[in-house]
Design a protein around this motif. Structure first.
Motif, short mmCIF file in Angstrom:
data_model
loop_
_atom_site.label_atom_id
_atom_site.label_comp_id
_atom_site.label_asym_id
_atom_site.label_seq_id
_atom_site.Cartn_x
_atom_site.Cartn_y
_atom_site.Cartn_z
N SER A 1 -1.65 -4.39 7.74
CA SER A 1 -1.15 -5.73 8.05
C SER A 1 -0.42 -6.31 6.85
O SER A 1 -1.03 -6.87 5.95
CB SER A 1 -2.31 -6.63 8.48
N GLY A 2 0.88 -6.11 6.83
CA GLY A 2 1.74 -6.73 5.83
C GLY A 2 1.42 -6.39 4.40
O GLY A 2 1.23 -7.28 3.58
N ILE A 3 1.37 -5.10 4.07
CA ILE A 3 1.05 -4.77 2.68
C ILE A 3 2.33 -4.63 1.85
O ILE A 3 3.37 -4.23 2.34
CB ILE A 3 0.20 -3.48 2.54
N SER A 4 2.22 -5.00 0.59
CA SER A 4 3.30 -4.82 -0.37
C SER A 4 2.74 -4.07 -1.57
O SER A 4 1.64 -4.37 -2.03
CB SER A 4 3.87 -6.16 -0.81
N SER B 1 -9.47 2.05 6.42
CA SER B 1 -8.94 0.87 5.72
C SER B 1 -7.42 0.91 5.61
O SER B 1 -6.81 -0.04 5.14
CB SER B 1 -9.55 0.79 4.32
N GLY B 2 -6.81 2.03 6.03
CA GLY B 2 -5.35 2.08 6.06
C GLY B 2 -4.72 2.93 4.97
O GLY B 2 -3.51 3.01 4.87
N LYS B 3 -5.56 3.63 4.16
CA LYS B 3 -4.96 4.39 3.05
C LYS B 3 -4.15 5.59 3.54
O LYS B 3 -3.04 5.83 3.06
CB LYS B 3 -6.02 4.81 2.03
N ALA C 1 -5.39 -3.97 4.43
CA ALA C 1 -4.70 -4.76 3.41
C ALA C 1 -5.01 -4.17 2.04
O ALA C 1 -5.96 -3.41 1.87
CB ALA C 1 -5.14 -6.20 3.47
N VAL C 2 -4.16 -4.50 1.05
CA VAL C 2 -4.39 -4.03 -0.31
C VAL C 2 -5.15 -5.12 -1.05
O VAL C 2 -4.69 -6.26 -1.14
CB VAL C 2 -3.05 -3.76 -1.01
N THR C 3 -6.36 -4.78 -1.58
CA THR C 3 -7.10 -5.81 -2.30
C THR C 3 -6.81 -5.77 -3.79
O THR C 3 -6.94 -6.77 -4.47
CB THR C 3 -8.62 -5.69 -2.07
N ALA C 4 -6.44 -4.61 -4.30
CA ALA C 4 -6.11 -4.55 -5.72
C ALA C 4 -5.23 -3.34 -5.97
O ALA C 4 -5.33 -2.33 -5.28
CB ALA C 4 -7.38 -4.42 -6.56
N SER C 5 -4.32 -3.46 -6.93
CA SER C 5 -3.47 -2.33 -7.30
C SER C 5 -3.15 -2.46 -8.78
O SER C 5 -2.72 -3.53 -9.23
CB SER C 5 -2.18 -2.36 -6.46
#
Lengths: 329, 264, 340
Positions: free
Chosen positions: B22-25, B42-44, B219-223
């Motif tokens: 959902s809308g990851i950048s 989780s979408g990875k 979604a991405v929680t941390a990068s």
């Protein structure tokens, strides 16, 4: 699910009732009811000796082929699998042709018995070949052995018929497959096989569910993959043998009915137990509807049932395929 | 201006209407080992697949190796980015050697046989994955670990500067898993190749990754750099487990120890 | 490990057999001609009479069988790879039946009361090609319009649906059409090389000559398609385009072959499998081996069709299974474990 089954049952029932009324002449309900109650006269005779048998044989053949196709596609995981690929139709046709050309019989009972023996013998041969090819645990080998044997036998039959043209003429009505002009007592051949096949399918339903996974995973949940596969193929062959004994070689139904049934529920794939019921109902319904149309489209002639089945089933199949986004087997 | 291996902006993806991203950048640095971590679903994997153009996005933009994904021709992209998916399949009578040669598809001439370069690349890939001895076997005759290494060899034979691996340590025992990750580190350092790896083992991510992306519920929680992302707080909130990150003597990276689901 | 026999050498047995059967097929007929006379007639050293028989009568038929067998076998090999299913063949996916619809419509529309065609029979192949392309094109269009899901399975499902539809149309056309055309139609449906002309041979040869460089250029793509679609795509195969053009090539090959010899069945299904056991499906020249196997099957079937029940001549298509099936079953049982 329950609503779908009830709906299909109601549709099948209405189709059967319509099938008793419709034909070259349409009867009113009173005539049909009095005929079924034991009335006399030409109209009653038409209903009880022509329309009733073909309706019942249509229902049984349709259900048997639908279920047979489901079993074949489930255990081989191949969408192209259908009862004819076990050599059932080809074997039946060869035995019937041999019976007519060599032994010279032409009665329906003789034809039905020869058809059933041919179907069973051919399936046994296919199993034997696929076991000797060490391919019993590889469904593709079974299918390839089946289609090859079927083509070989069909080639024999065709050669026999090309050489003996009178046999072709007497057998053409049977070889093209139809529910018309079949005696009611053929049900004694087909119905027990349908019941047995149905019972067997329900017995193996949960194993077939597990077979949707790959073989290794099915084994880890405790399924004896090879045994289930051979048993289910044997039941598929028996069902198809019953069908071919009753109606002759009927194409398309065994292939398409399971594909239709799988897509009736929308986006979820029904369990095997549900699919067994749905495939039988779909098969029977299409068979009866096609049989009604077969009497009408080229009246006063009779259209070949396999062609009409395709005309009924194909638009339905394409519609259901387009409606559903994801497809699976 | 830093060069990016891949950039995703506001990417949304779904499977048959079920949302997966959902809308990851994301900006992924080049010449690094990037690990995608996160719980199941989780979408990875989806992120990896959309980055390689294997799954069509609903919306958003993706560029890989400095060019928008849509502008790459399939062959050119294959020369830039190789990928090993989660459960690849090939006919069981294919030999290891033939499988690895299939990795050379994007480099081979239309009409000619394998060039010296193709043969050399396959030989090197077999060598480096220790499959040279087994190259004449059909893949039906391999153990799970050997099969996985055969596929890794096929991916390496593609000789792409960027490689995506979806759970490459699947089916590998601990020793072979470390060997593979050492190999990846070697390729990254010695040949400047970039990797994106979906990894389930957080300790392996901690040890080998330069950059970690944490996924949760599409979604991405941390990068960011590994040790900035894999903190006790982040890991315990993303996976819902109680954990501690400990520095052991003689190791340059800490280890993550967890002891069960988080309570409360 | 088996010693490495070069792939080209592996072609030798099937090629040798094909040459032998060809010479036999030219020699056998209403007047028997021993092999040495066949060969001398072929190289233009024989008596005038022999040359006429060989060049005018027998060679076109033999060559037509060889070319048609090759085209159908190649179409089968392409389809089996494109839809990833060992049971796929031109006849299960509706292409042969589409050609049949074209032919029957042609016979129906351009026949006068006296059983004569109102247009030249040379247009008949065109009708078959149009029919096959219509049905093949419909399968492709439906599968392409259908987004998402498993493309191979979609092609199969739409293929079987349209095959059934085409079969139904054929049956109804035979019943409703002019009776005197029915037997002609039936012969065509079984397939026969009996009415061979040099024209047929040349058109088919031209078709195969056009297909050959295309197939050679696609052989790596074709091999790559044995991987799962995702792995094939990551190695750089333009998946959708590849499936589309290979499917189109299979339609074209089937159409050109059936246009001249009718719907000969079973070759397209079994020749790729025989080649796969005898030759190996990942070796170079696999397609060539498949084509030669197809030629051998149809040529032998036609030889049998002429000799099995003289003076009656059976349609070739009735006997392809008689030749191909025992061979394949033998390989299936004898051969090492067969992986489909």
């Amino acid at each position: 699910m329950t609503r779908l089954v009830i709906g299909l049952c109601l549709m099948l029932l209405s189709a059967c009732i319509l099938s008793l009324h419709a034909g070259l002449t349409f009867f009113d309900p009173a005539t049909v009811i009095s005929a079924l109650a034991g009335g006399e006269g030409t109209d009653a005779l038409i209903v009880t000796t022509l329309r009733l048998p073909r309706t019942l044989i249509g229902v049984c053949t349709g259900a048997a082929l639908g279920l047979s196709g489901l079993l074949m596609q489930s255990v081989t995981r191949n969408p192209l699998a259908e009862p004819g690929l076990l050599g059932v139709n080809a074997g039946a046709a060869l035995f019937v042709t041999l019976g007519a050309t060599v032994l010279g019989f032409s009665g329906l009972a003789g034809i039905g018995t020869a058809a059933m023996l041919g179907a069973v013998a051919t399936t046994a041969l296919v199993f034997l070949l696929s076991v000797s090819a060490r391919g019993a645990d590889n469904p593709a080998t079974t299918l390839l052995a089946g289609v090859t044997v079927a083509a070989l036998l069909a080639s024999f039959t065709q050669t026999l018929l090309l050489i003996d043209e009178t046999a072709l003429e007497t057998l053409l009505f049977w070889l093209s497959g139809s529910f018309a002009d079949r005696a009611l007592n053929l049900l004694f051949l087909g119905l027990p096989l349908l019941v047995a096949g149905c019972a067997g399918s329900f017995f193996f339903a949960s194993s077939l569910d597990a077979l949707r996974l790959d073989d290794a995973s099915a084994r880890t949940v405790g399924v004896n993959v090879m045994f289930v596969r051979i048993a289910a193929l044997a039941f598929a062959a028996l069902l198809a043998a019953g069908a071919v004994a009753m109606a002759g070689p009927v194409l398309f139904l065994g292939l398409a009915a399971p594909h239709l049934a799988r897509r009736l529920m929308g986006d979820t794939l029904p369990s095997t137990r549900a699919l067994i019921v749905l495939s039988m109902l779909t098969g029977a319904l299409i068979a009866v509807v096609a049989d009604i149309l077969a009497r009408i489209v080229v009246a006063p002639g009779e259209a070949p049932i396999s062609a009409v089945l395709a005309l009924v089933g194909v638009p339905l199949l394409v519609h259901l395929l387009r409606r559903r986004k994801a497809v699976s087997l | 201006m830093p060069e990016f291996m891949a950039r995703l902006s506001d990417v949304t993806a779904a499977y048959d209407g079920t949302p997966a991203l959902s809308g990851i950048s994301l900006d992924l640095p080049d010449n690094r080992i990037v690990a995608f971590c996160g719980p199941n679903g989780s979408g990875k994997s989806t992120a990896l697949r959309v980055m390689r153009g294997l799954h069509t996005v609903e919306s958003g933009e993706i560029s890989v190796a400095g060019r928008a994904l849509a502008d790459w021709s399939p062959k050119d992209l294959a020369r830039q980015v190789a990928m090993l998916s989660q459960s690849p399949q090939a006919p069981s009578d294919l030999t290891v050697e033939d499988l690895v040669m299939m990795g050379r598809f994007a480099h081979r001439g239309r009409f000619s046989g394998p060039s010296a370069e193709d043969v050399a690349a396959c030989g090197a890939a077999l060598q480096i994955t220790e499959m040279t001895e087994l190259k004449h076997r059909s893949i039906a005759q391999l153990s799970g670990g050997q099969l996985q290494r055969a596929w890794v060899a096929m991916t390496l034979a593609q000789n792409a500067p960027r490689i995506f691996l979806d759970e490459p340590t699947n089916h590998l025992d601990v020793a072979h898993a470390f060997e593979l990750l050492d190999l990846i580190r070697h390729l990254s350092r010695a040949e400047n190749r970039s990797f994106v790896i979906v990894l389930h083992d957080l300790n392996m991510a901690m040890r080998y990754a330069d950059h970690v992306v944490l996924f949760k519920q599409g979604a991405v929680t941390a990068s960011g750099p590994t040790q900035d992302v894999l903190t006790e707080d982040a890991v315990s909130s993303v996976f819902g487990i109680s954990c501690r990150i400990l520095q052991l003597d003689g190791l340059d990276r800490p280890v993550i120890v967890s002891w069960g689901k988080k309570r409360g | 490990m088996t010693p490495a026999i070069p792939s080209a050498v592996r072609l030798a047995p099937v090629l040798g057999l094909l040459v032998l059967v060809t010479i036999a097929a030219i020699g056998i007929g209403s007047s028997f001609m021993p092999p040495e006379r066949v060969v001398s007639a072929l190289i233009g050293q024989g008596p005038r009479m022999d040359e006429v028989i060989v060049w005018k009568l027998r060679l076109p038929r033999v060559l037509l069988a060889v070319l048609a067998g090759a085209a159908l076998a190649l179409a089968g090999a392409l389809l089996q790879r494109v839809v990833r299913n060992p049971m796929a063949s031109p006849s299960v996916l509706g292409i042969s039946d589409g050609a049949a619809v074209g032919i029957l419509l042609f016979l129906w529309m351009f026949s006068d009361q006296g059983n004569n065609l109102t247009v030249s029979v040379h247009w008949q192949p065109l009708a078959a090609i149009l029919g096959a392309s219509t049905f093949g094109g419909l399968v492709m269009a439906l599968a392409l319009a259908d987004r998402g899901g498993n493309r191979s399975l979609k092609i199969i499902l739409y293929g079987i649906a349209l095959a059934a539809l085409a079969k139904a149309v054929v049956t109804l056309l035979i019943i409703l059409g002019p009776v005197y055309r029915a037997s002609q139609a039936l012969t065509w449906l079984t397939g026969s090389v009996g009415a061979a002309h040099w024209d047929d041979v040349l058109t088919l040869a031209l078709g195969l000559a056009l297909a050959a460089p295309f197939l050679a250029s696609q052989r790596l793509v074709l091999r790559q398609l044995v991987l799962d679609p995702e792995s094939a795509a990551t190695t750089g195969v333009p998946l959708e385009r590849a499936q589309f053009i290979l499917l189109a090539a299979a339609v074209a090959l089937t159409a050109v072959a059936t246009a001249h010899v009718g719907a000969i069945g079973f070759v397209g299904l079994v020749a790729p499998h025989i080649a796969r056991v005898m030759h190996g499906q990942f070796r170079s020249f696999y397609l060539l081996s498949t084509a030669l196997t197809g030629s051998l099957i149809v040529l032998s079937a036609d030889l049998l069709a002429r000799t099995i029940a003289p003076p009656l001549e059976l349609p070739t298509g009735a006997l392809t299974a008689l030749v191909g099936a025992p061979l394949f079953l033998y390989l299936l049982i004898k051969g090492r474990r067969y992986h489909a």
